[in-house]
Design an enzyme around this catalytic site. Structure first.
Site, PDB file in Angstrom:
ATOM      1  N   SER A 144       9.730 136.052  28.702  1.00 27.57           N
ATOM      2  CA  SER A 144       9.763 136.058  27.021  1.00 27.57           C
ATOM      3  C   SER A 144      10.267 137.200  26.771  1.00 27.57           C
ATOM      4  O   SER A 144      10.416 138.096  27.240  1.00 27.57           O
ATOM      5  CB  SER A 144       8.266 136.024  26.502  1.00 27.57           C
ATOM      6  OG  SER A 144       8.110 136.382  25.133  1.00 27.57           O
ATOM      7  N   TYR A 157      -0.153 139.833  27.290  1.00 24.71           N
ATOM      8  CA  TYR A 157       1.103 138.913  27.232  1.00 24.71           C
ATOM      9  C   TYR A 157       2.289 139.659  27.762  1.00 24.71           C
ATOM     10  O   TYR A 157       2.791 139.217  28.635  1.00 24.71           O
ATOM     11  CB  TYR A 157       1.110 138.130  25.923  1.00 24.71           C
ATOM     12  CG  TYR A 157       2.203 137.198  26.002  1.00 24.71           C
ATOM     13  CD1 TYR A 157       2.180 135.686  26.290  1.00 24.71           C
ATOM     14  CD2 TYR A 157       3.495 137.594  25.423  1.00 24.71           C
ATOM     15  CE1 TYR A 157       2.948 134.826  26.612  1.00 24.71           C
ATOM     16  CE2 TYR A 157       4.460 136.361  25.238  1.00 24.71           C
ATOM     17  CZ  TYR A 157       4.163 135.167  25.882  1.00 24.71           C
ATOM     18  OH  TYR A 157       5.101 134.221  25.999  1.00 24.71           O
TER      19      TYR A 157
HETATM   20  P1  NAI Z   1       2.489 124.969  25.636  1.00 27.82           P
HETATM   21  O1  NAI Z   1       1.048 125.267  25.285  1.00 27.82           O
HETATM   22  O2  NAI Z   1       3.392 123.764  24.543  1.00 27.82           O
HETATM   23  O3  NAI Z   1       2.784 124.664  27.135  1.00 27.82           O
HETATM   24  C1  NAI Z   1       2.183 125.119  28.169  1.00 27.82           C
HETATM   25  C2  NAI Z   1       1.403 124.445  29.215  1.00 27.82           C
HETATM   26  O4  NAI Z   1       0.981 125.185  30.131  1.00 27.82           O
HETATM   27  C3  NAI Z   1       0.445 123.526  28.343  1.00 27.82           C
HETATM   28  O5  NAI Z   1       0.554 122.180  28.651  1.00 27.82           O
HETATM   29  C4  NAI Z   1      -0.865 124.094  29.023  1.00 27.82           C
HETATM   30  O6  NAI Z   1      -1.758 123.097  29.162  1.00 27.82           O
HETATM   31  C5  NAI Z   1      -0.237 124.585  30.543  1.00 27.82           C
HETATM   32  N1  NAI Z   1      -0.958 125.558  30.998  1.00 27.82           N
HETATM   33  C6  NAI Z   1      -1.775 126.485  30.636  1.00 27.82           C
HETATM   34  N2  NAI Z   1      -2.491 127.199  31.307  1.00 27.82           N
HETATM   35  C7  NAI Z   1      -2.197 126.470  32.448  1.00 27.82           C
HETATM   36  C8  NAI Z   1      -2.728 126.889  33.835  1.00 27.82           C
HETATM   37  N3  NAI Z   1      -3.770 127.922  34.215  1.00 27.82           N
HETATM   38  N4  NAI Z   1      -2.349 126.098  34.984  1.00 27.82           N
HETATM   39  C9  NAI Z   1      -1.499 124.935  34.599  1.00 27.82           C
HETATM   40  N5  NAI Z   1      -0.926 124.817  33.334  1.00 27.82           N
HETATM   41  C10 NAI Z   1      -1.408 125.577  32.197  1.00 27.82           C
HETATM   42  O7  NAI Z   1       3.250 126.207  25.543  1.00 27.82           O
HETATM   43  P2  NAI Z   1       5.081 126.896  25.714  1.00 27.82           P
HETATM   44  O8  NAI Z   1       5.055 127.654  24.594  1.00 27.82           O
HETATM   45  O9  NAI Z   1       5.767 125.704  25.970  1.00 27.82           O
HETATM   46  O10 NAI Z   1       4.787 127.617  26.728  1.00 27.82           O
HETATM   47  C11 NAI Z   1       5.655 127.677  28.143  1.00 27.82           C
HETATM   48  C12 NAI Z   1       5.936 129.104  28.572  1.00 27.82           C
HETATM   49  O11 NAI Z   1       6.930 129.790  27.217  1.00 27.82           O
HETATM   50  C13 NAI Z   1       4.817 130.055  28.685  1.00 27.82           C
HETATM   51  O12 NAI Z   1       5.029 130.834  29.726  1.00 27.82           O
HETATM   52  C14 NAI Z   1       4.899 131.016  27.327  1.00 27.82           C
HETATM   53  O13 NAI Z   1       4.333 132.273  27.751  1.00 27.82           O
HETATM   54  C15 NAI Z   1       6.490 130.982  27.103  1.00 27.82           C
HETATM   55  N6  NAI Z   1       7.016 131.369  25.864  1.00 27.82           N
HETATM   56  C16 NAI Z   1       6.624 130.619  24.585  1.00 27.82           C
HETATM   57  C17 NAI Z   1       7.127 131.234  23.450  1.00 27.82           C
HETATM   58  C18 NAI Z   1       6.925 130.450  22.266  1.00 27.82           C
HETATM   59  O14 NAI Z   1       7.153 130.852  21.301  1.00 27.82           O
HETATM   60  N7  NAI Z   1       6.227 129.139  22.383  1.00 27.82           N
HETATM   61  C19 NAI Z   1       7.984 132.215  23.293  1.00 27.82           C
HETATM   62  C20 NAI Z   1       8.437 132.944  24.640  1.00 27.82           C
HETATM   63  C21 NAI Z   1       7.628 132.534  25.800  1.00 27.82           C
END
Ligand code: NAI
Length: 320
Positions: A144, A157
């Site tokens: 991120s 985070y």
């Molecule tokens: P999201 O919540 O849509 O997708 C994340 C997925 O990871 C979800 O399906 C969730 O169930 C799964 N997950 C959570 N904990 C888990 C675990 N312990 N084991 C297996 N699966 C698990 O969120 P997003 O935004 O797509 O997140 C993806 C990555 O992007 C993360 O690492 C987040 O930190 C990063 N990120 C997100 C930003 C944003 O604005 N959405 C910005 C910068 C980075």
């Protein structure tokens, strides 16, 4: 050009958000895709999509902090596809917001546990298998922009993402001789479901110092909705692999973003630099669009990124 056809891609968090976007793009490029996620409902929805596309996608219910389950998942991939993945895309991650000084042990154990511990587990589980298979490969972890600077309301985070950037650079150097590329993908805001992250927080780690409510989650959702489209995320990641990039920032002004981050570290070393930094205090990051800043201001009004009201050491302006 990198040939993705027939390669096995293992994607953590692959059933939602950035992971789901990558799963679509890599599947369309001919990969056999494994989506691993801790949420069965996310897996079910994603599989409905992939079945409608007749795509070769295999779902695995996995909590990436559970090492035994991770090893079992890696075994399952080899059973199903006859090889360890050639492409490992680590997207699963969580966040919660509140003043650093309100953070509990449980806030750190959950967020750092998933965002850094889960990545460590991915590397330790898959790197030896990928090396032994002898086919090279690609590893990408979604870090991120939050990992490039201080996070006064995202302490667990931001520190986990900073660590992941360092970890990816470290593995980039270490795995080069094996023909395995490594990249940290550092996006700003993305249009995902991360506002629902609290739903995956384990029961034993529920104690938080941060204020959270349905209203704060909804306000955060509105902010996320202004972010990068998940299919574009997948396209960026694929381009980064093709170009052999190590730190990929999907913004046009990526070099300026990194210059600001490194200048801050340089400034912190001298009295003149400290004065320069003091003058910048409180300003939002230059790359943040005005509508995102406005969404954050609105979110703050309903208590987002504030501490729980009963924490008596916290400044009253920082409490819900
Ligand atoms: P999201 O919540 O849509 O997708 C994340 C997925 O990871 C979800 O399906 C969730 O169930 C799964 N997950 C959570 N904990 C888990 C675990 N312990 N084991 C297996 N699966 C698990 O969120 P997003 O935004 O797509 O997140 C993806 C990555 O992007 C993360 O690492 C987040 O930190 C990063 N990120 C997100 C930003 C944003 O604005 N959405 C910005 C910068 C980075």
């Amino acid at each position: 050009m990198t040939d993705f056809k027939g390669k096995v891609a293992f994607i953590t968090g692959g059933a939602s958000g950035a992971g789901f976007g990558m799963a679509q793009i890599f599947s369309e490029a001919g990969c056999k895709v494994v989506i691993a996620d801790v949420r069965q409902d996310h897996l079910d929805q994603a599989m409905e999509y992939f079945r409608s596309k007749k795509a070769d996608v295999h779902p695995i219910l996995l909590d990436i902090t559970d090492r035994k389950a991770y090893i079992a998942a890696a075994d399952e991939v080899e059973r199903v596809y006859g090889t360890p993945p050639q492409i490992l895309l680590q997207s699963a991650g969580v966040n919660a917001f509140g003043p650093a000084e309100a953070s509990t042990y449980e806030d750190y154990d959950w967020i750092v546990g998933v965002n850094l511990g889960g990545i460590v587990n991915g590397m330790v589980t898959f790197v030896p298998r990928m090396i032994k298979a002898g086919h090279g490969g690609h590893i990408v972890t979604i870090a991120s922009l939050g990992g490039l600077g201080p996070g006064p309301t995202t302490a667990p985070y931001s520190c986990s993402k900073a660590a992941v950037i360092n970890l990816m650079e470290t593995y980039y150097v270490a795995l080069k001789p094996y023909g395995i590329s490594v990249m940290a993908f550092c996006p700003g805001n993305m249009n995902t479901n991360i506002h629902e992250a609290a739903k995956t927080r384990p029961q034993r780690l529920q104690n938080s110092g941060y204020y959270e409510s349905n209203e704060t989650a909804e306000a955060y959702r509105k902010h996320n909705a202004l972010g990068l489209d998940i299919r574009e995320v997948g396209q960026h990641v694929m381009k980064g692999i093709e170009q052999g990039i190590v730190i990929y920032i999907p913004n046009d002004d990526r070099e300026e973003i990194m210059r600001v981050a490194t200048q801050r570290m340089i400034d912190y070393m001298t009295p003149e630099g400290m004065k320069r930094q003091a003058a910048l205090e409180g300003a939002p990051p230059a790359e943040m669009p005005p509508e995102e800043i406005a969404a954050i201001v609105e979110a703050n009004k309903v208590g987002w990124a504030k501490a729980k009201s009963d924490l008596d050491w916290i400044d009253k302006n920082k409490k819900a």
